[in-house]
Design a protein around this motif. Structure first.
Motif: not given
Length: 138
Positions: A101-102, A106-109, A115-117, A122-126
């Motif tokens: 999860r961490l 970290f990849q989402i941040l 600015n690659n929303f 996609a990472l948030t969905q995962i």
């Protein structure tokens, strides 16, 4: 038996036979005494052995009891060991899940920083799927 004065008048053969009979009866009573003595000694040995056997039996029972106690304690330790392994495995799994999860967070941040929303979404969905899956497993 005759007294000493009466044996004086007897012939030599008669005196010798009386002496022999006297010795035989003396040997016979001596044998009986020795046999009785040997029987007494044997009986005392048998009694001593019986008492020793009782003591050995008590010691063996004590040893068996101690072995049962040790066996019970060993089984309890083995059960605790199994329980600790399960808990360790569970903690390890939780640690791996937290690490996953961490890493995703970290990849989402990082994706948001650049600015690659789309990648962040996609990472948030995962991340949501991983959390849902972990919640079902628990």
């Amino acid at each position: 038996m005759r007294g000493p004065r009466e044996t004086i008048g007897m012939n030599l053969a008669t005196r010798q036979s009386l002496l022999l009979m006297s010795k035989r009866s003396c040997k016979s009573s001596q044998r009986k005494h020795l046999r009785r003595r040997a029987t007494e000694i044997l009986n005392r040995r048998i009694e001593r052995l019986k008492e020793e056997m009782k003591e050995v039996s008590k010691e063996q029972e004590s040893i068996r009891k101690g072995q049962r106690e040790v066996k019970d304690k060993l089984e309890m330790v083995e059960l605790e060991c199994v329980q600790l392994r399960r808990e360790t495995d569970f903690i390890t799994q939780q640690s791996l899940n937290t690490q996953l999860r961490l890493s995703l967070m970290f990849q989402i941040l990082k994706a948001r920083e650049v600015n690659n929303f789309t990648q962040a979404a996609a990472l948030t969905q995962i991340l949501r799927e991983v959390i849902a899956k972990q919640s079902k497993e628990e």
